[in-house]
Motif scaffolding. Structure first.
Motif, PDB file in Angstrom:
ATOM      1  N   TRP A  75       0.824  -1.196   0.000  1.00 35.66           N
ATOM      2  CA  TRP A  75       0.000   0.000   0.000  1.00 35.66           C
ATOM      3  C   TRP A  75       0.865   1.256   0.000  1.00 35.66           C
ATOM      4  N   THR A  77       0.406   5.766   0.156  1.00 35.23           N
ATOM      5  CA  THR A  77      -0.513   6.866   0.428  1.00 35.23           C
ATOM      6  C   THR A  77      -0.087   8.109  -0.336  1.00 35.23           C
ATOM      7  N   THR A  78      -1.064   8.835  -0.845  1.00 32.15           N
ATOM      8  CA  THR A  78      -0.864  10.136  -1.466  1.00 32.15           C
ATOM      9  C   THR A  78      -1.694  11.130  -0.678  1.00 32.15           C
ATOM     10  N   TYR A 111      -5.519   9.686  -1.060  1.00 38.70           N
ATOM     11  CA  TYR A 111      -5.913   8.281  -1.214  1.00 38.70           C
ATOM     12  C   TYR A 111      -4.838   7.319  -0.738  1.00 38.70           C
ATOM     13  N   SER A 113      -3.477   3.560  -1.972  1.00 37.62           N
ATOM     14  CA  SER A 113      -3.531   2.774  -3.212  1.00 37.62           C
ATOM     15  C   SER A 113      -2.793   1.453  -3.057  1.00 37.62           C
ATOM     16  N   ASN A 143     -11.389   4.114  -6.936  1.00 41.02           N
ATOM     17  CA  ASN A 143     -10.848   4.396  -8.259  1.00 41.02           C
ATOM     18  C   ASN A 143      -9.969   3.224  -8.683  1.00 41.02           C
ATOM     19  N   SER A 145      -7.445   1.915 -11.750  1.00 43.93           N
ATOM     20  CA  SER A 145      -6.687   2.441 -12.888  1.00 43.93           C
ATOM     21  C   SER A 145      -7.263   1.983 -14.216  1.00 43.93           C
ATOM     22  N   TYR A 149     -14.456   3.606 -11.892  1.00 40.04           N
ATOM     23  CA  TYR A 149     -14.577   4.191 -10.560  1.00 40.04           C
ATOM     24  C   TYR A 149     -15.980   4.075 -10.014  1.00 40.04           C
ATOM     25  N   GLN A 226      -7.618   2.483  -5.685  1.00 40.37           N
ATOM     26  CA  GLN A 226      -7.432   3.571  -4.732  1.00 40.37           C
ATOM     27  C   GLN A 226      -8.672   3.686  -3.857  1.00 40.37           C
ATOM     28  N   ARG A 228     -10.266   6.551  -1.792  1.00 36.88           N
ATOM     29  CA  ARG A 228      -9.912   7.953  -1.928  1.00 36.88           C
ATOM     30  C   ARG A 228     -11.020   8.907  -1.503  1.00 36.88           C
TER      31      ARG A 228
END
Length: 256
Positions: A75, A77-78, A111, A113, A143, A145, A149, A226, A228
């Protein structure tokens, strides 16, 4: 004197362990004598116990510090000024003793991910709770890729998207601070024939599809997921019991 020779035939007993007749992959089937409920209409592993993760590419319950089930390295994180808390206990916990909280800052997306899989078909199960179920700005909460979503909209509608094709629930489908189970299925298409399905319930029973379409336009495999919250929605989104497969094995009922 005539001696009679008695020959004792030792018949070996062959122990057959681990086999289940008629099942393609017995390792993915739980004994029906276990106290927990077996989940998955295709015989997937029991998802009642946090340790029962056989058959899932992602199996996350947030019950350890950070991520559990050996997925800490899977995992990322952003934050973009927001927060991601894998050990949240500040709100009513949806399952176990902890959950994931994602809180975005104004103007940015935040999020967690996981990019550990890809395939023509992705199945997802997740528990979700929205602090604000009628946000002024809509926000994707799941979400995937390459054009897939699930999004909460300002009227409480849930929208799923496959490429450029959308499907919406009725308004007011979700409520503030109320947990729902969601199941999503996305299958990549070859033009405008991609499949997208959503199930939802307030318990672990999957039931019938809420949204179901076969005109999605993404032609690329679903991959990284994600969890998010997007720019403009800053109420807090909570997640728990995240299960994902990429091999077409569907995820059925889950346990409370």
């Amino acid at each position: 004197m005539v001696r009679v020779l008695f020959i004792v035939l030792l018949i070996p007993v062959i122990a057959f362990a681990g086999g289940v007749s008629g099942v393609e992959n017995p390792a993915k089937v739980n004994s029906v004598t276990e106290p927990d409920k077996v989940c998955g209409v295709s015989g997937l592993a029991n998802s009642c116990a946090d340790s029962s993760c056989t058959g899932f590419t992602v199996c996350q319950n947030f019950e350890e510090t950070g991520y559990d089930n050996g997925e800490s390295g899977d995992w990322n994180t952003t934050l973009n000024g927001g927060t991601v808390d894998e050990d949240d206990t500040t709100a009513t916990i949806m399952r176990g003793s902890q959950q994931l909280k994602v809180l975005a800052s104004v103007g940015n997306n935040t999020y967690a991910s996981n990019g550990q899989g890809s395939g023509d078909t992705i199945w997802i199960h997740v528990r979700v709770k929205f602090a604000d179920a009628t946000p002024s700005t809509e926000s994707s909460f799941i979400n995937v890729s390459n054009g897939y979503y699930a999004r909460i909209r300002s009227d409480g509608t849930i929208r799923i998207r496959h490429g450029t094709t959308n499907l919406d629930t009725s308004s007011g489908y979700v409520s503030d601070n109320t947990m729902r189970h969601f199941w999503f299925k996305f299958v990549k298409g070859t033009g405008a024939d991609g499949e997208m399905v959503m199930y939802s319930s307030t318990d672990g029973t999957r039931g019938s599809a809420v949204l179901n379409g076969s005109s999605g336009t993404s032609t690329i495999q679903p991959s990284a997921i994600q969890l998010r919250e997007e720019s403009g929605y800053t109420g807090g989104t909570f997640f728990d019991q995240v299960l994902v497969t990429y091999d077409g094995t569907e995820i059925g009922d889950v346990c409370e």
